[in-house]
Enzyme design. Structure first.
Site, PDB file in Angstrom:
ATOM      1  N   GLU A   1     -10.226   6.151   2.685  1.00 42.53           N
ATOM      2  CA  GLU A   1     -10.648   5.414   3.877  1.00 42.53           C
ATOM      3  C   GLU A   1     -10.572   6.349   5.083  1.00 42.53           C
ATOM      4  O   GLU A   1      -9.656   7.163   5.187  1.00 42.53           O
ATOM      5  CB  GLU A   1      -9.745   4.206   4.106  1.00 42.53           C
ATOM      6  CG  GLU A   1     -10.062   3.430   5.368  1.00 42.53           C
ATOM      7  CD  GLU A   1      -9.145   2.233   5.566  1.00 42.53           C
ATOM      8  OE1 GLU A   1      -9.310   1.525   6.567  1.00 42.53           O
ATOM      9  OE2 GLU A   1      -8.257   2.022   4.712  1.00 42.53           O
TER      10      GLU A   1
ATOM     11  N   GLU B   1       0.829  -1.191   0.000  1.00 39.33           N
ATOM     12  CA  GLU B   1       0.000   0.000   0.000  1.00 39.33           C
ATOM     13  C   GLU B   1       0.875   1.257   0.000  1.00 39.33           C
ATOM     14  O   GLU B   1       1.945   1.269   0.594  1.00 39.33           O
ATOM     15  CB  GLU B   1      -0.909  -0.001   1.243  1.00 39.33           C
ATOM     16  CG  GLU B   1      -1.703  -1.292   1.390  1.00 39.33           C
ATOM     17  CD  GLU B   1      -2.373  -1.444   2.753  1.00 39.33           C
ATOM     18  OE1 GLU B   1      -2.628  -0.418   3.422  1.00 39.33           O
ATOM     19  OE2 GLU B   1      -2.633  -2.600   3.162  1.00 39.33           O
TER      20      GLU B   1
END
Length: 436
Positions: A350, A239
């Site tokens: 997020e 990520e």
């Protein structure tokens, strides 16, 4: 590097793809990455009794507080490596210039004795111009930089560790079994993704904002995920993106970050260089350092380009920033499923909502804090979404799907055109009249 996007004509809403807006069930997709907070993979040789009190920061007696401080100081001695130069950043960070071969990566048992690898073969079709990235982070504003042969590392302090909700897990996302629903996780998403093929990398440009985060134990991030494995304990992810996390960094600046795990965030991997694993090769980018400038509502838009791909020669996963600036790599030895390829790529935002038990939704913003329908200069975006195929070709992303699990709080709207290729707008304010 951070680049300015000057034209507001790059996204034609009339060309939004109806297929990209097709609904897709939440259950199979989003039980996987609702796990962000902090912790650490390397642990000193403390007994279970010594570590047990470190799980939550609460009030301790004098003896336990002393034990806690001893633990923290031992961890800091492991994490903060000897340095040849120190740079004071305007935002309060201290950047240490650490010899490349003494960086945290080489503490990993599978990497001991390894040497830095030569630059990999870039994906075919990749635009490569070496623009200097120094001015995208605040610590470089003074014009100082780390010498060749060293890498810049943001120094971790006692205050950083004492802020953490779990001192014993500082630097890692929350470790718990991966859930297949989002109703009680506290993590909320607006994402675009592709699955059903073999992926050897992904690329996107992301505009950077400084969203408001309501309290210390919430965060807001925008990132790419490269994913393989099942949605169980064997999940592998890589990520990278930007995040605002007061708990991890002690402020509200958006920061360039990385993450990895090979067991669904349980015991492996961490943010940035807070554990061994990621091998940094760049002397001018500090992972975890603040990004500047940022985008402004109805004003200038600044975005960063991120490419993650698998080197066909050695099998390692490389990270590139901007157009040609290599940051470093995740060695293939760290992974199980990602030793071969990824089965999904994902892009998006997020947040953490810590107020699930109350009647009000959090006011933590995602992206710009505005909904996707507001478009360019107002909403957040990912543009020029691409993937890397088996033959190391960089190709436009096919079959983009979009999903927002709390669309009244944060939403997403995807499309495709000649200038931005596959793209989407996403984000939102959190608490509002439709998301009380």
């Amino acid at each position: 590097m951070a680049s300015s996007v000057a034209s507001d004509g790059c996204c034609d809403h009339d060309k939004i793809s109806s297929s990209s807006l097709a609904p897709f069930p939440i259950i199979p997709i989003l039980g996987v990455w609702f796990l962000l907070v902090c912790s650490s993979v390397i642990r000193p040789a403390y007994s279970s009794e010594e570590v047990s009190f470190l799980g939550e920061n609460q009030m301790f007696g004098p003896g336990e507080e002393l034990k806690k401080l001893k633990y923290i100081r031992a961890r800091l001695r492991e994490m903060n490596k000897p340095y040849s130069k120190t740079i004071q950043s305007p935002d309060g960070d201290v950047i240490d210039c650490v010899l490349s071969d003494q960086q945290p990566a080489f503490d990993h048992p599978k990497l001991k004795g390894k040497k830095l690898l030569d630059p990999p073969v870039r994906p075919k079709g990749h635009t490569h111009n070496r623009r200097n990235p120094e001015n995208f982070q605040l610590w470089g504003a003074s014009g100082e930089s780390c010498p060749e042969g060293t890498i810049p590392i943001r120094r971790t302090t006692e205050q950083d560790m004492l802020r953490a909700s779990s001192v014993g897990r500082f630097g890692r996302k929350v470790a718990r079994h991966v859930r297949r629903d989002t109703s009680s996780s506290g993590h909320e998403h607006a994402v675009g993704y592709a699955s059903g093929d073999q992926y050897y990398g992904a690329k996107a440009s992301i505009n950077v904002w400084a969203p408001r985060v309501s309290n210390q134990y919430e965060f807001s991030l925008s990132q790419m995920w490269v994913i393989s494995g099942s949605f169980g304990d064997d999940l592998n992810t890589i990520e990278a993106g930007w995040q605002v996390s007061p708990e991890l960094y002690g402020d509200s600046y958006p920061r360039f970050f990385t993450y990895w795990t090979t067991d669904a965030y349980q015991a492996t991997g961490c943010y940035n260089l807070l554990c061994s694993g990621f091998v940094q090769t760049n002397s001018r980018i500090a992972i975890g350092a603040a990004i500047s400038p940022t985008s402004s509502y109805s004003g200038g838009q600044f975005d960063i380009s991120i490419l993650i791909w698998k080197d066909p020669k050695h099998g390692n996963w490389w990270l590139e920033f901007g157009s040609g600036t290599l940051v470093g790599y995740w060695p293939s030895e760290l992974f199980t499923h990602l030793r071969d390829h990824a089965s999904m790529v994902q892009f998006g935002g997020e947040i953490v909502n810590s107020q699930q038990s109350s009647r009000s939704h959090t006011g933590t913003q995602m992206g710009s804090g505005h909904f996707a329908v507001e478009g360019f200069r107002k909403a957040s975006y990912f543009r020029n979404l691409e993937t890397v195929d088996w033959d190391n070709n960089l190709i436009p992303l096919q079959n983009l799907r979009v999903l927002a699990d709390h669309p009244n709080c944060y939403d997403i709207r995807g499309g495709i055109n000649k200038v931005w290729g596959s793209y989407f707008y996403y984000g939102g304010p959190g608490r509002n009249v439709r998301c009380p």
